[in-house]
Design a protein around this motif. Structure first.
Motif, PDB file in Angstrom:
ATOM      1  N   VAL A 189     -15.616 -26.905   7.835  1.00 11.17           N
ATOM      2  CA  VAL A 189     -16.290 -25.913   6.991  1.00 11.17           C
ATOM      3  C   VAL A 189     -16.467 -26.474   5.577  1.00 11.17           C
ATOM      4  N   LEU A 190     -15.399 -27.097   5.052  1.00 11.29           N
ATOM      5  CA  LEU A 190     -15.478 -27.620   3.680  1.00 11.29           C
ATOM      6  C   LEU A 190     -16.474 -28.771   3.563  1.00 11.29           C
TER       7      LEU A 190
ATOM      8  N   TYR B 183     -10.996 -25.978   9.098  1.00 10.19           N
ATOM      9  CA  TYR B 183     -11.339 -25.809   7.678  1.00 10.19           C
ATOM     10  C   TYR B 183     -11.917 -27.089   7.087  1.00 10.19           C
ATOM     11  N   HIS B 184     -11.560 -28.240   7.644  1.00  8.07           N
ATOM     12  CA  HIS B 184     -12.150 -29.493   7.141  1.00  8.07           C
ATOM     13  C   HIS B 184     -13.656 -29.524   7.412  1.00  8.07           C
TER      14      HIS B 184
ATOM     15  N   LYS C 275      -6.929 -24.354   0.672  1.00  7.58           N
ATOM     16  CA  LYS C 275      -8.294 -24.583   1.186  1.00  7.58           C
ATOM     17  C   LYS C 275      -9.129 -23.305   1.075  1.00  7.58           C
ATOM     18  N   ARG C 276      -8.468 -22.190   1.363  1.00  8.79           N
ATOM     19  CA  ARG C 276      -9.174 -20.903   1.264  1.00  8.79           C
ATOM     20  C   ARG C 276      -9.610 -20.658  -0.193  1.00  8.79           C
TER      21      ARG C 276
ATOM     22  N   GLU D 151     -11.252 -19.887  10.545  1.00  9.74           N
ATOM     23  CA  GLU D 151     -10.967 -21.320  10.338  1.00  9.74           C
ATOM     24  C   GLU D 151      -9.892 -21.504   9.274  1.00  9.74           C
ATOM     25  N   PHE D 152      -9.634 -20.462   8.493  1.00 11.72           N
ATOM     26  CA  PHE D 152      -8.679 -20.549   7.392  1.00 11.72           C
ATOM     27  C   PHE D 152      -7.505 -19.586   7.611  1.00 11.72           C
TER      28      PHE D 152
ATOM     29  N   ALA E 261     -12.572 -22.818  -1.062  1.00 14.88           N
ATOM     30  CA  ALA E 261     -13.834 -22.315  -0.504  1.00 14.88           C
ATOM     31  C   ALA E 261     -14.289 -21.062  -1.256  1.00 14.88           C
TER      32      ALA E 261
ATOM     33  N   VAL F 114      -3.276 -24.284   3.897  1.00 15.81           N
ATOM     34  CA  VAL F 114      -4.411 -23.401   4.205  1.00 15.81           C
ATOM     35  C   VAL F 114      -4.788 -22.481   3.029  1.00 15.81           C
TER      36      VAL F 114
ATOM     37  N   VAL G 199     -14.825 -17.075   3.876  1.00 14.12           N
ATOM     38  CA  VAL G 199     -14.466 -17.856   5.060  1.00 14.12           C
ATOM     39  C   VAL G 199     -13.780 -16.971   6.099  1.00 14.12           C
TER      40      VAL G 199
END
Ligand code: IMP
Length: 453
Positions: free
Chosen positions: A108-109, A105-106, A166-167, A181-182, A170, A163, A178
């Protein structure tokens, strides 16, 4: 004793080669910051190895340590270790329990934020490896460290906390759908396998204790900086920086040894004889952009671009990690003065003197002009730096030379004009040039002082 190798400019100064040259006597090579955003090519017994995370010394049978200041992507780590094994090597790599872990996820972000910034032309031009978002989580006290991976309960708990945030970031803030990855379960499974490998390979260490023990046993330790001083998060040209401290102070905080240990040894600044930059940000001595735009350049239309293309091709100035063409400029002394002070260099290595051979003249930005005044070092803000006009000193170019002969015969065999260039840099910075890179190969180096001897 220790020797710290630091990039004095914007990265890609040829640090890996220097680690090789001075590294024969070294037992342990420790990285103290960054992650798989660093690209280095190591040539060993005629074989070429491209690495982005594993310390380059590991190719030569040294112990490689990824210190607590690093951010570690275990997928890259094991990919590189496996590739080295397939080629018959047995790398000894240790990872600090305090090092933070890069998750999918890092990455992707990292991409999402660059994309968002690019709408206003504000992108940093990151390597897309998730470096910034991982350091953000470290500073935000929600990061997951190498030592957490091996505790199933802790790993799951931390993933379950972080997580969903982060989701939401995004999807709700950036409006991007996403995927896996999440997904906590998928991440837990994948990272538990990495944890097993870390344990099976006895790879996890308390880096400070580990390094102190090796030093106490009389071994030689090298701290291998990645990136360069001008992309340091504190001393670089923010925000066009990486998210760690490549400067020498980082060698202490990023390994768990004190500044006294680092300062007791040599700190060697690696200087490229000209300048390159990947990614965005000002570059006052720039010679024609990659796209061919050359603001304020006066040497005649097209000439600066031609020169930039020539130097880019001669020097192979294309990113090791991303393959991007690098921007090219003349050497910038205000930058090197800043760098010499920030890092307390005891010496420098000047690389790629061969790349400039054959030019009629070679320029050095010896100062800047800002608001009608001449200044000797870099302003603190990127906007002010972008306003700086370089004040050039022009040197006679030097003829092409046989790198092998020069490396064999030593400094005096370099053309007089190249020596004048080197000595000018030494005088301006007040530090000696320990070595000079005169060709692409490891042996094509003139070593005047080996800091380990
Ligand atoms: P990041 O480290 O991927 O976040 O990228 C931040 C900035 O540092 C970008 O301008 C990158 O191009 C630059 N950068 C990161 N690693 C390197 C490197 O090893 N050499 C040169 N520039 C780098």
């Amino acid at each position: 004793m220790t020797v710290t190798i630091v990039g004095s400019q914007l990265g890609d100064e040829g640090k890996g080669g220097v680690v090789d040259i001075f590294g024969d006597a070294v037992d342990v090579v420790a990285r103290y910051q960054g992650g798989d955003n660093a690209g280095h090519t190591v040539v060993h017994e005629g074989e070429e190895y491209k690495l982005s995370l594993v310390p380059s010394g590991a190719v030569r049978g040294k112990t490689g340590v990824l210190g607590n200041g690093c951010v570690v992507n275990p997928a890259t780590l094991f990919e590189e270790i496996d590739a080295l094994r397939e080629r018959g090597l047995d790398p000894d790599v240790r990872v600090a329990r305090r090092a933070h872990i890069i998750f999918p996820y890092h990455r992707v972000l990292d991409g999402i934020e660059e994309e968002a910034k690019s709408e206003d032309g504000e992108e940093v031009g990151t390597t897309g490896r998730g470096i910034g978002p991982t350091y953000e989580d470290k500073a935000g006290r929600r990061g997951i460290r190498a030592g957490d991976l091996v505790n199933e309960e802790v790993l799951r708990e931390k993933l379950e906390y972080v997580v969903p945030q982060k989701r939401a970031l995004a999807e709700d803030v950036f409006g991007v759908e996403v995927g896996e990855e999440f997904d906590v379960d998928a991440l837990y499974e994948e990272y538990s396998e990495y944890a097993e490998r870390l344990v099976e390979g006895d790879m996890l260490v308390d880096a400070g204790d580990f390094l102190a023990e090796r030093l106490d046993a009389g071994e030689e330790v090298m701290f291998e900086g990645a990136q360069g001083t001008l992309i340091d998060i504190d001393h670089g040209n923010y925000p066009y920086v990486t998210s760690s401290n490549p400067t020498a102070g980082g060698a202490a905080t990023g390994t768990g040894l004190g500044p006294g240990v680092v300062g007791d040894g040599d700190v060697v600044g690696i200087v490229k004889a000209y300048l390159t930059r990947v990614g965005s940000g000002p570059l006052p001595t720039e010679l024609g952009g990659v796209e061919g735009d050359t603001p304020g350049y006066t040497q005649g239309e097209g000439r600066a671009e031609e020169l930039a293309t020539y130097i880019r091709d001669e020097g192979g100035e294309y990113g090791t990690v991303t393959g991007r063409p690098r921007r090219v400029g003349w050497l910038d002394l205000p930058m090197l003065r800043h760098s010499t002070r920030v890092n307390s260099f005891t010496g420098v290595v000047i690389n790629h003197l061969d790349v400039l051979a054959g030019l009629d003249e070679v320029k050095v930005g010896r100062a800047y002009e800002l608001d009608g005044e001449e200044i000797q070092t870099i302003p603190a803000t990127t906007q002010r730096w972008a306003d700086c006009e370089p004040v050039f000193e022009t040197f006679d170019g030097w003829a092409e030379f046989d790198s092998e002969v020069v490396a064999e015969e030593g400094y005096e065999a370099l053309p007089a004009e190249a020596r004048a260039y080197v000595e000018y840099i030494e005088d301006e910075l007040g530090v000696p040039a320990y070595a000079l890179g005169v060709g692409p190969g490891r042996e094509e180096t003139v070593v005047r002082t080996n800091p380990f001897e």
